[in-house]
Design an enzyme around this catalytic site. Structure first.
Site, PDB file in Angstrom:
ATOM      1  N   CYS A 163       0.836  -1.219   0.000  1.00  7.54           N
ATOM      2  CA  CYS A 163       0.000   0.000   0.000  1.00  7.54           C
ATOM      3  C   CYS A 163       0.861   1.255   0.000  1.00  7.54           C
ATOM      4  CB  CYS A 163      -0.904   0.028   1.233  1.00  7.54           C
ATOM      5  SG  CYS A 163      -2.024  -1.358   1.344  1.00  7.54           S
TER       6      CYS A 163
HETATM    7  C1  BEZ Z   1       0.662  -4.704   1.926  1.00 10.35           C
HETATM    8  O1  BEZ Z   1       0.206  -3.618   1.612  1.00 10.35           O
HETATM    9  O2  BEZ Z   1       1.820  -4.997   1.722  1.00 10.35           O
HETATM   10  C2  BEZ Z   1      -0.207  -5.736   2.599  1.00 10.35           C
HETATM   11  C3  BEZ Z   1      -1.371  -5.360   3.232  1.00 10.35           C
HETATM   12  C4  BEZ Z   1      -2.129  -6.301   3.880  1.00 10.35           C
HETATM   13  C5  BEZ Z   1      -1.755  -7.621   3.859  1.00 10.35           C
HETATM   14  C6  BEZ Z   1      -0.582  -7.998   3.196  1.00 10.35           C
HETATM   15  C7  BEZ Z   1       0.195  -7.050   2.560  1.00 10.35           C
END
Ligand code: BEZ
Length: 211
Positions: free
Chosen positions: A45
């Site tokens: 994200c």
């Molecule tokens: C991420 O943004 O890397 C992420 C978010 C939630 C679960 C796994 C990865």
């Protein structure tokens, strides 16, 4: 309930990093991209939000407002924005919805319980000036989205909203397009004065009409 293409994007009021908004009022008669993030302070994200911030001028050129969503609080979003600037070099320059009670996430069916009971998946909704949903994408938490593809898709949506054409596989702005199936050969000659090539009776290719 799932939101389908052609549905009116549900309206909502919410807190964001840029203050409270009513979605339809905030959007006005622009296009909009509403996209969700599973959680604050997560790696994928962080890269996605920096990328969208970098592409803001490209969205603006297309009259598209962007708005993100993550289920954490406004305070948490503001803290996270510092990290996003640090890591990507881009300050988040669009509102981020805080959805701790998940009312927007549930309204837009962004929580898929068999993927995660609490976090949203990576949803994207592209919404037209009349508030109709024109495109949806759903990615899992572990796969970051390709925002160049989102811009490319918006180019196609905006072109096909204006002209009776469709865009072929991997099409990019400026390339040849397909005359829509509902246009007769006779009409096609009038409406596409640059002419068209019929590769098959149902596959007629013409230069992009607005170039
Ligand atoms: C991420 O943004 O890397 C992420 C978010 C939630 C679960 C796994 C990865």
């Amino acid at each position: 309930m799932a939101i389908r293409l052609g549905d009116i994007a549900p309206d909502f009021t919410t807190e964001t990093t840029q203050g409270p908004i009513s979605f339809h009022k905030w959007k006005g008669d622009s296009w909009a991209v509403l996209f969700s993030h599973p959680k604050d302070f997560t790696p994928v994200c962080t890269t996605e939000l920096g990328r969208v911030a970098a592409l803001k001028p490209e969205f603006e050129k297309r009259n598209v407002k962007v708005i993100g969503l993550s289920v954490d609080s406004v305070e948490s979003h503001h803290k996270w924005e510092g990290d996003i600037k640090d890591v990507t070099g881009h300050a988040v320059n669009f509102p981020m919805i805080a959805d701790p009670d998940r009312h927007v996430s549930l309204l837009y069916d962004m929580i898929h319980p068999n993927a995660s009971a609490t976090a949203t998946v990576r949803s994207v909704f592209v919404i037209a000036p009349d508030n109709a949903v024109k495109l949806t994408l759903t990615y899992p938490a572990s796969t970051g989205r390709n925002f160049d593809e989102l811009l490319r898709s918006i180019d196609s949506l905006q072109l096909t909203a204006k002209y009776d054409v469709a865009t072929p596989a991997d099409w990019k702005d400026g390339e040849d397009v397909i005359v829509a199936l509902n246009v007769s050969d006779e009409d096609a000659k009038k409406r596409f004065p640059k002419g068209y090539v019929a590769k098959k009776p149902y596959l007629r290719v013409t230069p992009q009409p607005n170039k």
